[in-house]
Design an enzyme around this catalytic site. Structure first.
Site, mmCIF file in Angstrom:
data_model
loop_
_atom_site.group_PDB
_atom_site.id
_atom_site.type_symbol
_atom_site.label_atom_id
_atom_site.label_comp_id
_atom_site.label_asym_id
_atom_site.label_seq_id
_atom_site.Cartn_x
_atom_site.Cartn_y
_atom_site.Cartn_z
ATOM 1 N N GLN A 352 1.008 -1.125 0.013
ATOM 2 C CA GLN A 352 -0.079 -0.096 0.082
ATOM 3 C C GLN A 352 0.777 1.273 -0.020
ATOM 4 O OE1 GLN A 352 -0.269 -2.513 2.009
ATOM 5 N NE2 GLN A 352 -2.409 -2.835 2.456
ATOM 6 N N GLN A 374 -0.147 -0.538 -5.555
ATOM 7 C CA GLN A 374 -1.444 -0.812 -5.105
ATOM 8 C C GLN A 374 -1.817 0.614 -4.126
ATOM 9 O OE1 GLN A 374 -0.835 -3.969 -2.385
ATOM 10 N NE2 GLN A 374 -2.821 -3.813 -1.121
ATOM 11 N N ASP A 375 -3.210 0.816 -4.185
ATOM 12 C CA ASP A 375 -3.881 1.859 -3.469
ATOM 13 C C ASP A 375 -3.379 3.122 -3.995
ATOM 14 O OD1 ASP A 375 -5.223 -0.060 -2.034
ATOM 15 O OD2 ASP A 375 -4.208 0.359 -0.057
ATOM 16 N N ASP A 396 -6.551 -2.720 -5.889
ATOM 17 C CA ASP A 396 -7.127 -1.770 -5.243
ATOM 18 C C ASP A 396 -7.056 -0.365 -5.662
ATOM 19 O OD1 ASP A 396 -8.308 -4.106 -4.143
ATOM 20 O OD2 ASP A 396 -7.263 -4.107 -2.354
ATOM 21 N N ARG A 464 -13.541 -5.294 -5.963
ATOM 22 C CA ARG A 464 -13.916 -6.103 -4.866
ATOM 23 C C ARG A 464 -14.361 -5.505 -3.843
ATOM 24 N NH1 ARG A 464 -8.288 -8.581 -2.231
ATOM 25 N NH2 ARG A 464 -7.087 -6.637 -2.011
#
Length: 558
Positions: A352, A374-375, A396, A464
């Site tokens: 993250q 990520q993120d 994500d 998701r």
């Protein structure tokens, strides 16, 4: 606050609501049973006394505000030094601000716009509390240090705050429903500021040399679609002052860093006072920029994507929380950014690592690039709009719990770590009464060059469910063929599959076929009547604030 004082205030609210609204009386017990936390609700409301729903809602809102103030004061006693508790202190301060605004909304002027404000602020307050716990749990999972030790009282108060705010939101939604409108089932008129003949604003100049004056001329050209001379409320943006960030500039009045320019912005301004514009000349700026909540109506304009670049590399592996890892963090109402690249260069192996965290109400990003893995883009809370932006990432990479619309953007999944898959969204709605979600409209979802060169060795999904009531819709987008045919992926087992809301409407491209999509109860292929609720005009009430920003947008379906 003393118990007698709370009781007196509660009775006053109840009597005022009963007398002024003349609504049907109801019992608090029956009303509380409709919330997620009936016992908490019943512990706050007067037992056995009939009242109106607005009166009861006001009692719980006031209790939520007082509890948030008490929690904020407790941080002064605990002196938090750990990352997650620093996050919690900041988030609690924002919650106090949100609930104070809710408490100040007058009941006798609650039209649809005011109700949307109220529900948005309560939704954000709840998200703030949830984010605090997320930070604590995140650090606890990866560290042998007991981050809870000595701070149990704070975390207990946070949990209580979640329950009180959830009850406030449930009762408010019951008390002040959005009134029906015959036009609401029809697509709103298309509102697009592109193509208008725009004039340039009168800008307050600093004392400048001829060379610096050329810089100002340039920002007026770069921001032409934004810096309009039309008065606020009539489809344009009012500018009160423009400053320049230029580390290599020869003029003493130019700021050396973006944070220095933000610090010079006035505090607590209203929209009618105009924007404080920060023009950031082309270059790479290695700094972590924060626009705090007391710096409203700030605009940051660059020279263009890949020309003006703000970059950092904070990440969870090296000790940051996800919340605190952002290269740019914005909280001031009415924030605008345009023509800038925003990066987190930590890379996929650092997990993250946020490029932008947005907790600013009625904020907009126009022609910006968000680059991470990520993120990447944390759409944390409140109402947000993104137009003609490029967003790169892996796991994500668009996540959070704002009411968000992305329109005419490019979403570009990259190559993640071996063993990972790409999930474009991870929406974080934790309560069924929150008016939040991610709406992606008329965007292009295509693979990055490295994903193509890997022969698509990893799967890519539309999203998701990060939280139990996750809500994401894709409207009228182009989906390339690399999107997995099932479309969506589970978070863990059957978590949230009954309660989430995922929808698709008239997407095109080889990845848009829905015949093999997931068969979860919460997944839907929706019609025009349902889709229109997730457009700019309805979902983020954009017609009430986007025209004042000068950012082009379509209010309805395209």
């Amino acid at each position: 606050m003393a118990k007698n004082s709370i009781l007196f205030t509660a009775i006053s609210f109840l009597l005022f609501s009963t007398l002024s609204h003349c609504q049907t009386l109801t019992s608090s017990e029956a009303l509380c049973d409709s919330t997620l936390y009936p016992s908490v609700c019943k512990s706050v409301l007067p037992v056995g006394s009939p009242g109106t729903v607005p009166g009861f809602a006001r009692i719980v809102i006031l209790k939520s505000l007082e509890a948030s103030k008490d929690l904020l004061a407790s941080f002064d006693q605990h002196h938090p030094t750990s990352g997650p508790l620093n996050d919690c202190q900041l988030l609690t301060g924002l919650t106090v601000d949100h609930l104070t605004r809710v408490n100040a909304i007058k009941e006798n002027i609650l039209g649809n716009s005011e109700v949307n404000d109220l529900l948005t602020l309560l939704s954000a307050a709840l998200t703030n509390y949830e984010t605090c716990l997320d930070s604590v749990h995140e650090v606890a999972r990866k560290s042998s240090e007991n981050v809870v030790n000595g701070h149990e009282d704070i975390l207990r108060r946070v949990s209580e705050g979640i329950k009180l705010t959830s009850v406030s939101l449930a009762l408010s939604k019951e008390a002040w429903p959005i009134t029906s409108d015959a036009s609401a089932t029809k697509p709103p008129p298309r509102i697009l500021t592109e193509g208008k003949k725009l004039s340039l604003p009168e800008i307050s100049y600093l004392k400048v040399t001829e060379g610096e004056r050329m810089v100002y001329e340039k920002v007026m050209v770069v921001g032409r679609k934004l810096l309009q001379s039309s008065p606020v409320g009539n489809g344009g943006l009012k500018v009160t002052k423009t400053v320049v960030v230029n580390p290599n500039g020869g003029n003493a009045d130019a700021f050396k860093t973006i944070n220095d320019a933000v610090a010079a912005a006035p505090t607590m301004v209203e929209s009618g006072n105009g924007y404080f514009v920060i023009y950031v000349v082309a270059g790479v700026y290695e700094e972590y920029v924060t626009v705090p909540s007391n710096k409203s109506y700030v605009m940051i304009v660059g020279d263009g994507i890949d020309k003006t670049i703000i970059t950092g590399n904070r990440n969870v592996i090296d000790g940051s929380t996800t919340f605190a890892s952002a290269t740019l963090a914005v909280m001031g109402k009415g924030f605008i950014a345009a023509n800038i690249t925003l990066r987190n260069t930590a890379g996929p192996n650092k997990h993250q690592a946020v490029a932008v965290r947005n907790s600013a109400d009625m904020s907009a990003f126009y022609k910006c690039s968000f680059e991470g893995y990520q993120d990447t883009l944390y759409v944390h809370s409140l109402r947000q709009f993104y137009r003609e932006c490029d967003i790169y990432g892996t796991v994500d990479f668009i996540f959070g719990n704002a009411a968000t619309v992305l329109q005419n953007c490019n979403l570009i999944p990259r190559l993640p770590l071996q063993g990972q898959f790409n999930a474009i969204t991870a929406q974080g709605r934790s309560d069924p009464n929150q008016n939040t979600g991610i709406s992606i409209q008329n965007c292009r979802i295509t693979p990055s060059a490295e994903l193509v060169s890997s022969s698509f060795s990893v799967k890519t999904y539309l999203g998701r469910p990060w939280k139990e009531y996750s809500r994401t819709v894709y409207l009228q987008n182009f989906l390339d063929g690399f999107i997995d045919s099932k479309g969506w992926i589970e978070w863990m087992g059957d978590f949230a599959l009954q309660t989430l809301y995922y929808a698709e409407f008239k997407n095109t491209g080889p990845g848009s076929e829905t015949v093999n999509r997931v068969n979860w109860p919460g997944y839907h292929v929706i019609n025009k009547t349902e889709a229109v609720w997730f457009t700019v005009s309805n979902f983020i009430v954009g017609d009430s604030w986007l025209p004042n920003m000068g950012v082009p947008y379509a209010g309805g379906l395209m």
